[in-house]
Design an enzyme around this catalytic site. Sequence first.
Site, PDB file in Angstrom:
ATOM      1  N   GLN A 176      -3.582 -16.951  -3.162  1.00 39.38           N
ATOM      2  CA  GLN A 176      -4.019 -16.302  -4.402  1.00 39.38           C
ATOM      3  C   GLN A 176      -5.215 -17.026  -5.018  1.00 39.38           C
ATOM      4  O   GLN A 176      -6.152 -16.391  -5.521  1.00 39.38           O
ATOM      5  CB  GLN A 176      -2.857 -16.249  -5.402  1.00 39.38           C
ATOM      6  CG  GLN A 176      -1.800 -15.216  -5.049  1.00 39.38           C
ATOM      7  CD  GLN A 176      -2.342 -13.798  -5.070  1.00 39.38           C
ATOM      8  OE1 GLN A 176      -2.915 -13.357  -6.059  1.00 39.38           O
ATOM      9  NE2 GLN A 176      -2.173 -13.072  -3.971  1.00 39.38           N
ATOM     10  N   ASP A 183      -8.994  -1.364  -7.960  1.00 35.80           N
ATOM     11  CA  ASP A 183      -8.260  -1.526  -6.694  1.00 35.80           C
ATOM     12  C   ASP A 183      -7.689  -2.933  -6.536  1.00 35.80           C
ATOM     13  O   ASP A 183      -6.599  -3.107  -5.997  1.00 35.80           O
ATOM     14  CB  ASP A 183      -9.202  -1.193  -5.531  1.00 35.80           C
ATOM     15  CG  ASP A 183      -8.478  -1.155  -4.193  1.00 35.80           C
ATOM     16  OD1 ASP A 183      -7.276  -0.823  -4.173  1.00 35.80           O
ATOM     17  OD2 ASP A 183      -9.123  -1.439  -3.166  1.00 35.80           O
ATOM     18  N   HIS A 209      -7.096   7.062  -2.907  1.00 35.37           N
ATOM     19  CA  HIS A 209      -7.922   6.054  -2.223  1.00 35.37           C
ATOM     20  C   HIS A 209      -7.213   5.333  -1.085  1.00 35.37           C
ATOM     21  O   HIS A 209      -7.874   4.772  -0.208  1.00 35.37           O
ATOM     22  CB  HIS A 209      -8.462   5.031  -3.229  1.00 35.37           C
ATOM     23  CG  HIS A 209      -7.497   3.935  -3.562  1.00 35.37           C
ATOM     24  ND1 HIS A 209      -6.434   4.109  -4.425  1.00 35.37           N
ATOM     25  CD2 HIS A 209      -7.419   2.651  -3.108  1.00 35.37           C
ATOM     26  CE1 HIS A 209      -5.753   2.974  -4.505  1.00 35.37           C
ATOM     27  NE2 HIS A 209      -6.320   2.078  -3.724  1.00 35.37           N
ATOM     28  N   ASP A 210      -5.875   5.331  -1.045  1.00 36.07           N
ATOM     29  CA  ASP A 210      -5.153   4.675   0.054  1.00 36.07           C
ATOM     30  C   ASP A 210      -4.132   5.606   0.705  1.00 36.07           C
ATOM     31  O   ASP A 210      -3.166   5.135   1.319  1.00 36.07           O
ATOM     32  CB  ASP A 210      -4.442   3.403  -0.435  1.00 36.07           C
ATOM     33  CG  ASP A 210      -5.325   2.166  -0.366  1.00 36.07           C
ATOM     34  OD1 ASP A 210      -6.238   2.141   0.476  1.00 36.07           O
ATOM     35  OD2 ASP A 210      -5.098   1.223  -1.144  1.00 36.07           O
ATOM     36  N   HIS A 257       0.840  -1.206   0.000  1.00 36.26           N
ATOM     37  CA  HIS A 257       0.000   0.000   0.000  1.00 36.26           C
ATOM     38  C   HIS A 257       0.874   1.254   0.000  1.00 36.26           C
ATOM     39  O   HIS A 257       0.960   1.980   0.985  1.00 36.26           O
ATOM     40  CB  HIS A 257      -0.947  -0.013   1.198  1.00 36.26           C
ATOM     41  CG  HIS A 257      -2.070  -0.990   1.046  1.00 36.26           C
ATOM     42  ND1 HIS A 257      -2.081  -2.219   1.678  1.00 36.26           N
ATOM     43  CD2 HIS A 257      -3.209  -0.938   0.308  1.00 36.26           C
ATOM     44  CE1 HIS A 257      -3.192  -2.870   1.349  1.00 36.26           C
ATOM     45  NE2 HIS A 257      -3.886  -2.116   0.511  1.00 36.26           N
ATOM     46  N   ASN A 258       1.509   1.494  -1.143  1.00 40.50           N
ATOM     47  CA  ASN A 258       2.353   2.673  -1.320  1.00 40.50           C
ATOM     48  C   ASN A 258       1.894   3.423  -2.570  1.00 40.50           C
ATOM     49  O   ASN A 258       0.855   3.102  -3.152  1.00 40.50           O
ATOM     50  CB  ASN A 258       3.825   2.255  -1.420  1.00 40.50           C
ATOM     51  CG  ASN A 258       4.005   1.114  -2.435  1.00 40.50           C
ATOM     52  OD1 ASN A 258       3.372   1.117  -3.489  1.00 40.50           O
ATOM     53  ND2 ASN A 258       4.840   0.144  -2.098  1.00 40.50           N
ATOM     54  N   SER A 259       2.646   4.411  -3.004  1.00 46.11           N
ATOM     55  CA  SER A 259       2.182   5.221  -4.135  1.00 46.11           C
ATOM     56  C   SER A 259       2.225   4.447  -5.445  1.00 46.11           C
ATOM     57  O   SER A 259       1.559   4.830  -6.413  1.00 46.11           O
ATOM     58  CB  SER A 259       2.999   6.512  -4.239  1.00 46.11           C
ATOM     59  OG  SER A 259       4.330   6.241  -4.625  1.00 46.11           O
ATOM     60  N   SER A 260       2.994   3.356  -5.506  1.00 47.37           N
ATOM     61  CA  SER A 260       2.982   2.524  -6.720  1.00 47.37           C
ATOM     62  C   SER A 260       1.632   1.834  -6.871  1.00 47.37           C
ATOM     63  O   SER A 260       1.113   1.696  -7.988  1.00 47.37           O
ATOM     64  CB  SER A 260       4.104   1.480  -6.668  1.00 47.37           C
ATOM     65  OG  SER A 260       5.358   2.115  -6.606  1.00 47.37           O
ATOM     66  N   HIS A 261       1.061   1.391  -5.749  1.00 49.02           N
ATOM     67  CA  HIS A 261      -0.285   0.799  -5.802  1.00 49.02           C
ATOM     68  C   HIS A 261      -1.291   1.868  -6.238  1.00 49.02           C
ATOM     69  O   HIS A 261      -2.173   1.605  -7.071  1.00 49.02           O
ATOM     70  CB  HIS A 261      -0.670   0.233  -4.435  1.00 49.02           C
ATOM     71  CG  HIS A 261      -2.125  -0.109  -4.298  1.00 49.02           C
ATOM     72  ND1 HIS A 261      -2.741  -1.095  -5.035  1.00 49.02           N
ATOM     73  CD2 HIS A 261      -3.105   0.446  -3.517  1.00 49.02           C
ATOM     74  CE1 HIS A 261      -4.022  -1.158  -4.718  1.00 49.02           C
ATOM     75  NE2 HIS A 261      -4.271  -0.233  -3.803  1.00 49.02           N
TER      76      HIS A 261
END
Length: 757
Positions: free
Chosen positions: A706, A654, A525-526, A485-489
């Site tokens: 998964q 998302d 959003h995150d 959950h970082n800016s890449s996501h």
Amino acid sequence: MKLFKDPLQVLLVFAKEDSQSNGFCRACEKANYRCKMARTPESALECFSEKHHDLVIIDHRHSRHFDAEALCRSMRAVNSSENTVIVAVVKRPDREEASVMPLINAGFNRRYVENANMMACYNELLQLEHGEVLAQFKLRAGNAIFTALEQSQDAIEITSEDQVIQYVNPAYESIMGYQQSELIGKEIIEVPKSEKNKPDLLETINSCILKGKEWQGIYYAKKKNGDSVQQNVKITPVIGQGGKIRHYVSINRPLNDNNKSDKSSERVQAESQTDIQSSKHKDRRKGSLDVRSTTSRGSDGSSQRRHSSMARIHSMTIEAPITKVINIINAAQESSPMPVAEALDRVLEILRTTELYSPQLGTKDEDPHTNDLVGGLMTDGLRRLSGNEYILSTKQPHHLPSHLTTPLSLNDIPPRIAQTMENEDSWDFDVFTLEAATMKRPLTYLGLKIFSRFGVCEFLNCPEATLRSWLQVIEANYHSSNSYHNSSHAADVLHATAYFLCKERVKQSLDPIDEVAALIAATVHDVDHPGRTNSFLCNAGSELAILYNDTAVLESHHAALAFQITTRDDKCNIFKNIERNEYRTLRQAIIDMVLATEMTKHFEHVNKFVNSINKPLAALEENGGSNDEESVKSILTSPENRILVKRMLIKCADISNPCRPQELCIEWAGRISEEYFAQTDEEKRQGLPVVMPVFDRNTCSIPKSQISFIDYFITDMFDAWDAFADLPNLMQHLDNNFKYWKGLDERKLHSLRPPPE
């Protein structure tokens, strides 16, 4: 019973100021009580008669000043004084302990042996508040409850655990023809019974309530004059001391009393089925009966049960859509054969659950991975009172770091970065290449390009410099230390959102303001995600969980913080130049989309989308109406359906990782697994409940996790989204990735990739 309480009112009666009176004064102040001091019995009585204090403390140490016991008796003579707690302050005994009976006889509830220490007084006040005073407060409220019982038009009967009648209200007397004095103290079995009930009905009722379960159904009661009256009855066992049943409360409402002379029965009897169907209820009051319809399988007759539940539901003053559905089913049951009626009973049971959209899982042993994912993503945690607290840096100011204060122009993006974004309109775009090229700042660069492509600055009437500053400050508030959950996501979700917005069906459905809202929502959003789930924050008692009442904690924080960051500084306020109503519409849409990413409502959003959009469009197609542009347009562009499309769009964006090309999918799977492993490690360190036990880095099978995630959350959602937006490439990737994880699992491998040959 939850009761509202004002600050406690305390009356102190001390003839002279001394250390003891001062101790109680300071203690009252510390406890935020309203405190009044009286020096004489006359002033004390006058003050008490006016205010009726919750607590009175009388100095009993010095009889030469006034007679404390006489004052207490005088206070007890005042109306409504029975709910006041009166305490005597007594001298510390020199020799033998004296009896407290004289104090009790005078009307005191308790004595306090003199101790002028403020904390001793404070502790005494706290014990009184949470002990005797609270008990009196409940008794005082009990008077109001009994008044309600006395005024109720339903016949109410309360019996002891041995089924001895202890109370009946006036409505009971009126309907049944008995006086209270004729019933109080009698056992239920001594009261005559109607012969109209089926032989085993009483046995059915008793077997239910003796287990502590509520019983509700139709019962014939016998009046004093010998007539039988058909009643809708609900009997509720009341659990008391020792966890045992201590009382039974029976609420009875006549249904179709044929005795026209009994006006009370006429007033409360249920209306005919014709009246129900035409909604001609005269008596719209909210009755004491629960609005849930009867689902008992007792021998009292299902048609009677259905009639009674219909009457109760229609007595509600406000009809929600689910109530209307239940009414329709109840009406259908009236003329249905028994097998159909019983099947509809089971339908009603399902409709009354709160989790209408969440599939029910089997035992944990069947699929622990799915259960753990559901527990971790779709619940708000197991509340746990402990000293362990996970505190987010919510009090730290969120600001623009100094190295980002000079925004880049879209034209000034370095060529190597621009090159990585050449195919950003393709689904196969590699955000990890951009992450590396931008030194973990992909959101600013990708945001500049995508927002430019969609004309966001033109729509918002904001300079490009403001947009650049906004993207940079938003990205700065993502945690680069999070593995997932970082800016890449955020950049990945923004890319998927932009891709979906270009699909023909989506463009037909949404307006420009919806597109701008979707792009902004995806970007924020995150923001400030701590790398832990909602369940973790709730279990840890975090500041955010407390702030948002354990409900949609992170999603609420992301939305709120995004607007705080945006609006507090004109340099990055992208909303500054838009008209107020447009801003409100935009804000509402952004918040709704961010909150839609919370997984507890996952199945609700998907099912609403399918039922409101997919199915009507499919029906049009089947009936040859797919060329009817007006019908299609009305489905796609209704305000309610546009909201559903936007929610579905951001939800799919998302969690689209399993639909990405295989290498990207594998990388995302590794990152989310690492974040869950880190959470499990921290839960164990802090002694918190482990919400996803399978995510133990030493034992976890990533392929299994998964597979479970795709099976439970992804397949149905993307089937529905593909049917709407036409995404064959995504569905092919999803199929390939699922087969990849299955292959690893069949080889009993737990890792992201097979070992090298």
